[in-house]
Design a protein around this motif. Structure first.
Motif, PDB file in Angstrom:
ATOM      1  N   CYS A 176       0.831  -1.206   0.000  1.00  6.54           N
ATOM      2  CA  CYS A 176       0.000   0.000   0.000  1.00  6.54           C
ATOM      3  C   CYS A 176       0.865   1.255   0.000  1.00  6.54           C
ATOM      4  O   CYS A 176       1.867   1.323   0.718  1.00  6.54           O
ATOM      5  N   ASP A 177       0.447   2.219  -0.796  1.00  5.43           N
ATOM      6  CA  ASP A 177       1.220   3.444  -0.980  1.00  5.43           C
ATOM      7  C   ASP A 177       0.275   4.635  -0.926  1.00  5.43           C
ATOM      8  O   ASP A 177      -0.766   4.637  -1.602  1.00  5.43           O
ATOM      9  N   ASN A 178       0.617   5.644  -0.148  1.00  2.63           N
ATOM     10  CA  ASN A 178      -0.276   6.778   0.060  1.00  2.63           C
ATOM     11  C   ASN A 178      -0.527   7.566  -1.225  1.00  2.63           C
ATOM     12  O   ASN A 178      -1.661   7.950  -1.525  1.00  2.63           O
ATOM     13  N   TYR A 179       0.526   7.834  -1.987  1.00  2.00           N
ATOM     14  CA  TYR A 179       0.362   8.610  -3.211  1.00  2.00           C
ATOM     15  C   TYR A 179      -0.564   7.894  -4.200  1.00  2.00           C
ATOM     16  O   TYR A 179      -1.356   8.529  -4.907  1.00  2.00           O
ATOM     17  N   SER A 180      -0.466   6.563  -4.239  1.00  4.79           N
ATOM     18  CA  SER A 180      -1.342   5.784  -5.116  1.00  4.79           C
ATOM     19  C   SER A 180      -2.798   5.896  -4.687  1.00  4.79           C
ATOM     20  O   SER A 180      -3.698   5.924  -5.536  1.00  4.79           O
ATOM     21  N   VAL A 181      -3.040   5.956  -3.377  1.00  7.35           N
ATOM     22  CA  VAL A 181      -4.404   6.118  -2.870  1.00  7.35           C
ATOM     23  C   VAL A 181      -4.940   7.503  -3.222  1.00  7.35           C
ATOM     24  O   VAL A 181      -6.087   7.644  -3.668  1.00  7.35           O
ATOM     25  N   VAL A 182      -4.118   8.537  -3.049  1.00 10.46           N
ATOM     26  CA  VAL A 182      -4.546   9.908  -3.340  1.00 10.46           C
ATOM     27  C   VAL A 182      -4.894  10.056  -4.828  1.00 10.46           C
ATOM     28  O   VAL A 182      -5.840  10.768  -5.183  1.00 10.46           O
ATOM     29  N   LYS A 183      -4.144   9.367  -5.703  1.00 10.04           N
ATOM     30  CA  LYS A 183      -4.426   9.443  -7.140  1.00 10.04           C
ATOM     31  C   LYS A 183      -5.781   8.826  -7.497  1.00 10.04           C
ATOM     32  O   LYS A 183      -6.330   9.109  -8.558  1.00 10.04           O
ATOM     33  N   LEU A 184      -6.317   7.975  -6.617  1.00 15.63           N
ATOM     34  CA  LEU A 184      -7.628   7.363  -6.860  1.00 15.63           C
ATOM     35  C   LEU A 184      -8.788   8.279  -6.471  1.00 15.63           C
ATOM     36  O   LEU A 184      -9.949   7.964  -6.750  1.00 15.63           O
ATOM     37  N   ALA A 185      -8.477   9.412  -5.838  1.00 17.28           N
ATOM     38  CA  ALA A 185      -9.532  10.287  -5.302  1.00 17.28           C
ATOM     39  C   ALA A 185     -10.283  10.999  -6.415  1.00 17.28           C
ATOM     40  O   ALA A 185      -9.706  11.417  -7.421  1.00 17.28           O
ATOM     41  N   CYS A 186     -11.610  11.121  -6.215  1.00 12.91           N
ATOM     42  CA  CYS A 186     -12.417  11.938  -7.122  1.00 12.91           C
ATOM     43  C   CYS A 186     -12.918  13.175  -6.392  1.00 12.91           C
ATOM     44  O   CYS A 186     -13.754  13.922  -6.899  1.00 12.91           O
ATOM     45  N   SER A 187     -12.424  13.396  -5.169  1.00  6.69           N
ATOM     46  CA  SER A 187     -12.709  14.626  -4.429  1.00  6.69           C
ATOM     47  C   SER A 187     -11.469  15.513  -4.455  1.00  6.69           C
ATOM     48  O   SER A 187     -10.406  15.112  -4.942  1.00  6.69           O
ATOM     49  N   ASP A 188     -11.570  16.714  -3.924  1.00  2.18           N
ATOM     50  CA  ASP A 188     -10.467  17.682  -3.966  1.00  2.18           C
ATOM     51  C   ASP A 188      -9.299  17.196  -3.101  1.00  2.18           C
ATOM     52  O   ASP A 188      -9.480  16.838  -1.932  1.00  2.18           O
ATOM     53  N   THR A 189      -8.092  17.174  -3.674  1.00  2.00           N
ATOM     54  CA  THR A 189      -6.899  16.695  -2.949  1.00  2.00           C
ATOM     55  C   THR A 189      -5.901  17.814  -2.674  1.00  2.00           C
ATOM     56  O   THR A 189      -4.733  17.536  -2.393  1.00  2.00           O
ATOM     57  N   THR A 190      -6.336  19.055  -2.742  1.00  2.33           N
ATOM     58  CA  THR A 190      -5.423  20.197  -2.560  1.00  2.33           C
ATOM     59  C   THR A 190      -4.763  20.153  -1.184  1.00  2.33           C
ATOM     60  O   THR A 190      -3.537  20.316  -1.062  1.00  2.33           O
ATOM     61  N   VAL A 191      -5.566  19.909  -0.152  1.00  2.00           N
ATOM     62  CA  VAL A 191      -5.028  19.861   1.213  1.00  2.00           C
ATOM     63  C   VAL A 191      -4.022  18.724   1.343  1.00  2.00           C
ATOM     64  O   VAL A 191      -2.950  18.884   1.938  1.00  2.00           O
ATOM     65  N   ASN A 192      -4.350  17.558   0.766  1.00  2.00           N
ATOM     66  CA  ASN A 192      -3.442  16.408   0.811  1.00  2.00           C
ATOM     67  C   ASN A 192      -2.113  16.718   0.126  1.00  2.00           C
ATOM     68  O   ASN A 192      -1.044  16.371   0.641  1.00  2.00           O
ATOM     69  N   ASN A 193      -2.191  17.383  -1.033  1.00  2.00           N
ATOM     70  CA  ASN A 193      -0.968  17.701  -1.790  1.00  2.00           C
ATOM     71  C   ASN A 193      -0.093  18.706  -1.046  1.00  2.00           C
ATOM     72  O   ASN A 193       1.136  18.559  -0.993  1.00  2.00           O
ATOM     73  N   ILE A 194      -0.723  19.730  -0.462  1.00  2.00           N
ATOM     74  CA  ILE A 194       0.037  20.743   0.285  1.00  2.00           C
ATOM     75  C   ILE A 194       0.673  20.116   1.520  1.00  2.00           C
ATOM     76  O   ILE A 194       1.863  20.334   1.807  1.00  2.00           O
ATOM     77  N   TYR A 195      -0.126  19.318   2.245  1.00  2.00           N
ATOM     78  CA  TYR A 195       0.416  18.683   3.455  1.00  2.00           C
ATOM     79  C   TYR A 195       1.509  17.676   3.090  1.00  2.00           C
ATOM     80  O   TYR A 195       2.511  17.557   3.811  1.00  2.00           O
ATOM     81  N   GLY A 196       1.320  16.961   1.974  1.00  2.00           N
ATOM     82  CA  GLY A 196       2.346  16.018   1.530  1.00  2.00           C
ATOM     83  C   GLY A 196       3.652  16.718   1.227  1.00  2.00           C
ATOM     84  O   GLY A 196       4.742  16.203   1.538  1.00  2.00           O
ATOM     85  N   LEU A 197       3.579  17.910   0.628  1.00  2.00           N
ATOM     86  CA  LEU A 197       4.784  18.698   0.343  1.00  2.00           C
ATOM     87  C   LEU A 197       5.453  19.146   1.643  1.00  2.00           C
ATOM     88  O   LEU A 197       6.692  19.092   1.771  1.00  2.00           O
ATOM     89  N   ILE A 198       4.631  19.575   2.610  1.00  2.00           N
ATOM     90  CA  ILE A 198       5.169  19.997   3.914  1.00  2.00           C
ATOM     91  C   ILE A 198       5.867  18.828   4.609  1.00  2.00           C
ATOM     92  O   ILE A 198       6.970  18.975   5.160  1.00  2.00           O
ATOM     93  N   ILE A 199       5.230  17.658   4.569  1.00  2.00           N
ATOM     94  CA  ILE A 199       5.804  16.462   5.190  1.00  2.00           C
ATOM     95  C   ILE A 199       7.133  16.089   4.526  1.00  2.00           C
ATOM     96  O   ILE A 199       8.117  15.775   5.206  1.00  2.00           O
ATOM     97  N   THR A 200       7.163  16.140   3.202  1.00  2.00           N
ATOM     98  CA  THR A 200       8.396  15.800   2.482  1.00  2.00           C
ATOM     99  C   THR A 200       9.533  16.737   2.872  1.00  2.00           C
ATOM    100  O   THR A 200      10.672  16.298   3.088  1.00  2.00           O
ATOM    101  N   CYS A 201       9.218  18.032   2.993  1.00  2.00           N
ATOM    102  CA  CYS A 201      10.254  19.012   3.358  1.00  2.00           C
ATOM    103  C   CYS A 201      10.717  18.830   4.798  1.00  2.00           C
ATOM    104  O   CYS A 201      11.925  18.908   5.081  1.00  2.00           O
ATOM    105  N   SER A 202       9.784  18.584   5.714  1.00  2.00           N
ATOM    106  CA  SER A 202      10.138  18.532   7.135  1.00  2.00           C
ATOM    107  C   SER A 202      10.712  17.189   7.563  1.00  2.00           C
ATOM    108  O   SER A 202      11.605  17.129   8.420  1.00  2.00           O
ATOM    109  N   VAL A 203      10.224  16.088   6.972  1.00  2.00           N
ATOM    110  CA  VAL A 203      10.649  14.754   7.397  1.00  2.00           C
ATOM    111  C   VAL A 203      11.813  14.229   6.574  1.00  2.00           C
ATOM    112  O   VAL A 203      12.610  13.433   7.062  1.00  2.00           O
ATOM    113  N   VAL A 204      11.936  14.677   5.310  1.00  2.00           N
ATOM    114  CA  VAL A 204      13.001  14.168   4.436  1.00  2.00           C
ATOM    115  C   VAL A 204      14.084  15.218   4.196  1.00  2.00           C
ATOM    116  O   VAL A 204      15.248  15.021   4.550  1.00  2.00           O
TER     117      VAL A 204
END
Length: 308
Positions: A176-204
């Protein structure tokens, strides 16, 4: 739009019919998992049972080995079960649990490596102040932060992903992969994308930047210091740098594979690249640290020679 039945499970689409070869894959991965468990558990026991190793550097190493056990357990049992299974489905709650386990493993790995680089920076650049600045209390706090922050950050990520309305349930991975799940969404993913970018910057990226900064300072001291200082830096920093490069290499493969179209890459190679960062690091770390750290190597030798 997904119906309630589809929404209760995901299909892992990267598996292929390998016939009798699946039993060979099962045996190879089982042996690898047992080997990883044995190596990491051995080094954890060695560090915990020997007072001479109750120093900050080895305590951080112990935290690293515990994380390797955590990440391996989040992947291997599930992977072995799927190899033998003819139906590659996974329930939605378990899928999100695996995403949490694997992503938090990656976050803790980078955090641990950053803390270890800071420890090496103090030991080499500020040797006279090392014992006063790297106290046992500070070691405990650094280890706690390196675990708690990634856990909290990934937990929020999972909450955001699990609340999405999905229009499909096929994940083209072997886990299971989070990005693959988000790509399946038919609702707005703006918050997910912004938070994912924040997580990538802060954790990686933040830990990597800290590591690069500390090593720039260490190199500066080495070039201007004595031969003994250079030897100490090489002996203690080489395993750490090798571990960082190996994990960054594997993580980069995973990010590139998730973000870009990899249809031209053979399926078996895609699977290997997606598993590299989860299987090689737990095997790589105990081997490289067990061989390079003289104290650990000597104690391990004495333990086995005593048993013989």
């Amino acid at each position: 739009m997904m119906n309630s039945t589809q929404g209760s499970y995901f299909i892992l689409g990267a598996y292929f019919d390998s016939g009798l070869l699946k039993y060979l894959f099962f045996m190879i991965l089982t042996s690898l998992y047992i080997f990883i468990l044995s190596l990491n558990l051995l080094l954890i026991v060695v560090i915990c049972m020997n007072r001479s190793l109750h120093e900050p550097m080895y305590l951080f190493l112990c935290s690293l080995f515990v994380n390797e056990l955590y990440g391996s357990t989040g992947l291997f049992p599930f992977l072995l079960l799927q190899i033998l299974s003819d139906i590659h489905t996974v329930s939605a709650p378990f899928c999100y649990l695996q995403i949490f386990s694997l992503y938090s493993y990656g976050g803790v790995e980078f955090s641990n490596l950053a803390v270890m680089s800071y420890d090496r920076y103090l030991a080499i650049c500020c040797p006279l102040q090392y014992n006063t600045r790297m106290t046992f209390r500070k070691v405990v706090i650094l280890i706690a932060i390196s675990w708690l922050y990634p856990f909290l950050a990934i937990f929020i990520l999972i909450m955001l992903s699990s609340s999405l309305q999905l229009c499909g349930n096929i994940i083209n991975k072997v886990y299971c992969d989070n990005y693959s799940v988000v790509k399946l969404a038919c609702s707005d993913t703006t918050v997910n994308n912004i938070y994912g970018l924040i997580i990538t910057c802060s954790v990686v990226f933040s830990p990597v930047i800290l590591i690069l900064y500390t090593y720039m300072r260490i190199l500066k001291v080495c070039f201007s210091g004595s031969k003994q200082t250079r030897q100490k830096a090489v002996s203690t920093c080489t395993p750490h740098l090798a571990s960082l490069l190996n994990f960054s290499f594997g993580s980069s493969f995973e990010i590139l594979q998730s973000r870009f179209n990899m249809n031209r890459v053979p399926n078996i190679l895609q699977i290997f690249l997606s598993l590299y960062w989860l299987t090689c690091q737990p095997l790589f770390n105990p081997l490289v640290y067990g061989l390079k750290m003289s104290k650990i190597r000597i104690i391990c030798k004495s333990m086995f020679s005593w048993k013989v």
